[in-house]
Design a protein around this motif. Structure first.
Motif, PDB file in Angstrom:
ATOM      1  N   HIS A 134      53.844 -14.861  61.556  1.00  0.00           N
ATOM      2  CA  HIS A 134      52.650 -15.721  61.591  1.00  0.00           C
ATOM      3  C   HIS A 134      51.519 -15.103  60.771  1.00  0.00           C
ATOM      4  CE1 HIS A 134      49.280 -18.150  62.906  1.00  0.00           C
ATOM      5  NE2 HIS A 134      48.633 -17.007  63.081  1.00  0.00           N
ATOM      6  N   HIS A 139      48.853 -16.245  57.042  1.00  0.00           N
ATOM      7  CA  HIS A 139      47.459 -15.978  56.667  1.00  0.00           C
ATOM      8  C   HIS A 139      47.263 -15.336  55.295  1.00  0.00           C
ATOM      9  CE1 HIS A 139      45.242 -16.974  60.359  1.00  0.00           C
ATOM     10  NE2 HIS A 139      46.268 -16.511  61.048  1.00  0.00           N
ATOM     11  N   GLU A 180      43.312 -21.766  61.124  1.00  0.00           N
ATOM     12  CA  GLU A 180      44.608 -21.906  61.794  1.00  0.00           C
ATOM     13  C   GLU A 180      45.249 -23.285  61.592  1.00  0.00           C
ATOM     14  OE1 GLU A 180      46.329 -19.563  62.921  1.00  0.00           O
ATOM     15  OE2 GLU A 180      44.968 -17.964  63.516  1.00  0.00           O
TER      16      GLU A 180
HETATM   17 FE   LIG Z   1      46.546 -16.777  63.128  1.00  0.00          FE
END
Ligand SMILES: [Fe+2]
Length: 296
Positions: A134, A139, A180
């Motif tokens: 993740h 990101h 997000e």
């Molecule tokens: Fe995150």
């Protein structure tokens, strides 16, 4: 929970507090096992196939310019070297969720804390804390973008202040619905830039293709008053016209916003307001079905 990762706020697990006050640990890249690299490969290949036509161009570009591939979990030092040159960011390893002030302090100094561990093979779509997939796949490509680089640093600085003012929940919603779970228009169509979406195979499709969720033009005060779901797909996605809007957002004086949203009525995740600029009015079918199932 679902594989949309939780916000790193207020959820710090107390049992693995590391020795260093900033919660960083060594990545210990050499200690990843073949099985762990294999999990990365499965996730990387599954997600990479879904990106064309769904992820925004800036994400795809960031990914292409980074030392990221399917075969192994990336080495944070190598990632940081490239990131540092591009936007002055680096990736540091943490054991999982970290306390709010530690998280903000890292962001304010252009250090992105990434989970060091990777999920287990039997929980590819089930994640309690953000792991290396993740955090890095989701990101880091966007941190190659100067606008996002600036925005996340400003969020770290603003987070420290919001915490003191008691308005962290409201500010955290801005991060949630942009960094997000944000969408951005590209040639008139919504594309993904949010890490929570782009690291989830099911939400990648749901967010841009399903007729269930609302897609609403991003508006700051509206977002600050809107609760979100941490346990399932979002009911509403907020859409930017252009990523450059984040640059303006990084420079906004939040004080008057805090004053207005403090004590103001909150909106439920699926609400559509008369003042919204609606791009897609969702059917709400997905969540309605879930609620029926839960009630049965
Ligand atoms: Fe995150």
């Amino acid at each position: 929970m679902h594989d949309t990762a939780p916000a790193k706020h207020g959820l710090a697990a107390g049992d693995h507090r590391p020795d260093r006050p900033d919660w960083t640990i060594a990545q210990d890249w050499e200690r990843y096992t073949a099985a762990e690299h294999a999990v990365w490969k499965t996730l990387f290949e599954r997600q990479s196939r879904l990106l064309p036509g769904r992820a925004c161009a800036e994400f795809v570009r960031g990914m292409a310019d980074l030392p990221l591939g399917a075969d192994q979990i990336p080495n944070f030092e190598q990632l940081s070297e490239v990131l540092m040159q591009r936007t002055g960011w680096q990736v540091v390893a943490v054991p999982g969720l970290v306390p709010d002030d530690v998280f903000f302090e890292h962001l304010a100094n252009r250090r992105f804390p990434s989970g060091q561990f990777i999920r287990k093979p039997h929980e590819l779509d089930y994640l309690e804390e953000p792991d290396v997939f993740h955090d890095v796949f989701g990101h880091v490509p966007m941190l190659m973008n100067p606008v996002m680089a600036e925005f996340i640093q400003a969020y770290g600085q603003g987070g420290l202040r919001a915490k003191q003012l008691g308005v962290l929940d409201q500010l955290a919603r801005v991060y949630w619905y942009t960094v997000e779970f944000g969408l951005v228009l590209e040639d008139g169509a919504p594309r993904i830039y949010g890490a929570g979406i782009v690291s989830s195979s099911t939400e990648t499709r749901f967010s841009v293709e399903d007729d269930s969720p609302n897609r609403v033009r991003f508006a700051l005060e509206r977002v600050m008053r809107t609760r979100y779901r941490i346990d399932d797909f979002q009911e509403t996605y907020f859409v930017l016209d252009h990523l450059d809007e984040l640059l303006a957002l990084a420079q906004v004086d939040f004080a008057p916003y805090y004053q207005r949203v403090r004590g103001a009525a909150e909106h439920a995740p699926g609400d559509v307001l008369a003042s919204d600029r609606v791009l897609t009015r969702g059917t709400g079918r997905y969540h309605a079905r879930k609620r029926q199932g839960a009630a049965a």
